[in-house]
Scaffold this active site. Structure first.
Site, short mmCIF file in Angstrom:
data_model
loop_
_atom_site.label_atom_id
_atom_site.label_comp_id
_atom_site.label_asym_id
_atom_site.label_seq_id
_atom_site.Cartn_x
_atom_site.Cartn_y
_atom_site.Cartn_z
N LYS A 146 -17.66 2.82 -19.58
CA LYS A 146 -18.16 1.57 -20.14
C LYS A 146 -19.58 1.25 -19.66
CE LYS A 146 -13.83 -0.48 -21.51
NZ LYS A 146 -12.74 0.39 -21.05
C1 LIG Z 1 -11.74 0.89 -21.85
C2 LIG Z 1 -11.14 2.16 -21.43
C3 LIG Z 1 -10.49 3.01 -22.34
C4 LIG Z 1 -10.27 2.63 -23.78
O1 LIG Z 1 -11.44 2.57 -24.54
P1 LIG Z 1 -11.45 1.78 -25.93
O2 LIG Z 1 -12.85 1.84 -26.40
O3 LIG Z 1 -11.01 0.39 -25.62
O4 LIG Z 1 -10.49 2.47 -26.84
C5 LIG Z 1 -10.02 4.23 -21.88
N1 LIG Z 1 -10.15 4.59 -20.58
C6 LIG Z 1 -10.76 3.80 -19.69
C7 LIG Z 1 -10.85 4.25 -18.27
C8 LIG Z 1 -11.28 2.56 -20.07
O5 LIG Z 1 -11.89 1.79 -19.17
#
Ligand SMILES: *Cc1c(COP(=O)(O)O)cnc(C)c1O
Length: 466
Positions: A114
């Site tokens: 993220k």
């Molecule tokens: C947010 C997240 C996801 C999922 O991603 P999306 O874009 O919400 O589908 C998967 N793995 C981790 C570690 C995350 O932080």
């Protein structure tokens, strides 16, 4: 390029990139999507193979910005956004076997993918805020990783307060501490009595409350934010370009650990732009609304169950509406009808024809906790690679889907973020990176609150930066 809302096609006149990025959610409750996607020929794509990450970022992202941002501004933002990522390559590929590679997206400041989007978002927000001489209150819901990535990106920002809601006791201790131990006057954490979907629902309600929103200048950083989704498109190109030509491949596949469908949707955008992606595997944990949908065409909400991959403990995958809009022929009244049906009946079903069309790209695979643990174990014992439980879900799905061409598994978090699960599987606790050595002794600051909209509004008005 114009942006339109999934709920109201005709509301396009002044939706420029800066406006839709700052707004997050459209005033009609829909999500913004571009009215067309830029397309690159394979020649144009391969020409980008030797670019640095920031150069590639610039080439892709500027196509979506209209006249709002210049190419050189994007390049400066990209360089600055990714300067704190560890290592020579900020998104290295690791071999799992001949057919599967693991793309490590966790070398950013908060150790989850993220960071790629939020570091960019904070800088593009600032560019627009400076230009307009405005301040904002950022409001966001987190299942664990968005919150820390957003706080890290926006802490000490002179133009923004940041208020993050996380579901009380439902994020890992490390994740919570990453948010609550940040010392900055503009950072506020709320532990909400509820699950992630409740947090997300509160944020949505605040954003569509026009009066409140105007008074406090709210902005959203959740994965419904177009700027976030967009930033994630880049590493699909980046990783694909590393392997396609080198291996003489016609196309490749991706396996994406999925919760809110932001990351997977970014892969779909890359495909629409011409990147030769064959399949995108939607890998979910036992909260399998999306994987079931791609198997059956039925989108049916059930109760959120806590799993070892908590960042994917989500039922209502907010970005899914973007894909739905497209498969319903860009018809906003149909989207509204389906979404209303979802909230009144808890489910809807699409036609077999649409499902068949979707399955040309998407495959859904659900992976339970037991198998998640088994895959962490075998990955370590056979390949000497330590993966976190989210990555494990993606890897397991890739191993089971028998695709002929190469599959890249997105590794979305550093194993240390989920050390309890990793430890359970392989009896090893991954090393804490230096930056986080003290995290378990630092003082935390957060406020527990009931799932009550008025109390949250009150909290925001007291702490507002305006
Ligand atoms: C947010 C997240 C996801 C999922 O991603 P999306 O874009 O919400 O589908 C998967 N793995 C981790 C570690 C995350 O932080």
């Amino acid at each position: 390029m114009n942006y339109i809302s999934t709920r109201n096609k005709y509301n396009i006149s002044d939706n420029n990139f800066s406006k839709i990025t700052m707004e997050g959610l459209a005033p009609d409750g829909g999500l913004y999507v571009p009215d067309n996607f830029p397309f690159l020929t394979s020649k144009e794509i391969y020409k980008m193979a030797n670019l640095s990450y920031s150069e590639l970022f610039t080439e892709i992202i500027y196509k979506f910005c209209g006249s709002c941002v210049s190419k050189s501004e994007i390049y400066e933002i990209a360089r600055d956004s990714y300067k704190d990522f560890e290592g020579k390559d900020l998104a290295p590929l690791n071999d799992y076997n001949d057919n599967i590679k693991i793309l490590e997206l966790y070398h950013g400041p908060t150790l989850a993918f993220k960071d790629f989007a939020l570091q960019f978002l904070s800088r593009i927000f600032n560019l627009f805020l400076e230009r307009d001489n405005k301040n904002i209150n950022i409001i966001g819901a987190t299942s664990g990783d968005t919150g820390s990535a957003a706080i890290e990106a926006f802490k000490n920002n002179p133009r923004a307060n940041i208020i993050i809601l996380h579901p009380k006791d439902k994020v890992s201790e490390f994740q919570r501490r990453q948010m609550t131990t940040i010392k900055a006057n503009n950072v506020f954490n709320i532990a909400l009595d509820g699950n992630f979907d409740d947090c997300q629902a509160v944020v949505k309600k605040l954003l569509v409350d026009i009066e409140f929103n105007e008074k406090y200048n709210l902005a959203s950083i959740n994965s419904i934010n177009w700027g976030r989704v967009l930033a994630q498109v880049v590493y699909y190109f980046y990783s694909a370009l590393k392997v396609l030509k080198h291996n003489n491949l016609e196309s490749i596949n991706f396996s994406v650990p999925t919760g809110n469908f932001g990351d997977a949707y970014a892969g779909y955008i890359a495909k629409k732009m011409g990147l030769p992606i064959n399949k995108i595997i939607i890998a979910t944990n036992s909260n399998d609304i999306l994987s079931k949908f791609f198997q059956t065409g039925i989108y049916k909400v059930s109760k959120v169950v806590p799993t070892l991959s908590p960042s994917m403990d989500i039922q209502v995958a907010s970005n899914f509406e973007r894909l739905l809009f497209e498969c319903l022929d860009f018809n906003p009244s149909l989207v509204t009808k389906y979404m209303t049906k979802l909230s009144t009946h808890g489910s809807f079903e699409i036609s077999k024809e649409i499902l068949c069309e979707l399955n040309k790209t998407f495959i859904g695979v659900g992976v339970n906790d037991h198998i998640t643990i088994e895959r962490i174990k075998s990955c370590y014992s056979e390949k000497n690679i330590i993966i976190d439980p989210h990555t494990s879900v993606g890897l397991e799905a890739a191993c089971n889907s028998n695709l002929k061409e190469l599959c890249i598994v997105l590794s979305t978090a550093h194993p240390i973020k989920f050390s309890t699960a990793v430890n359970k599987a392989i009896n090893i606790t991954p090393n804490l990176p230096n930056k986080y050595k003290n995290i378990f002794s630092l003082k935390e600051k957060y406020q527990s609150m009931p799932n009550d909209l008025n109390e949250i509004k009150n909290f925001i008005s007291i702490n507002s930066s305006l």
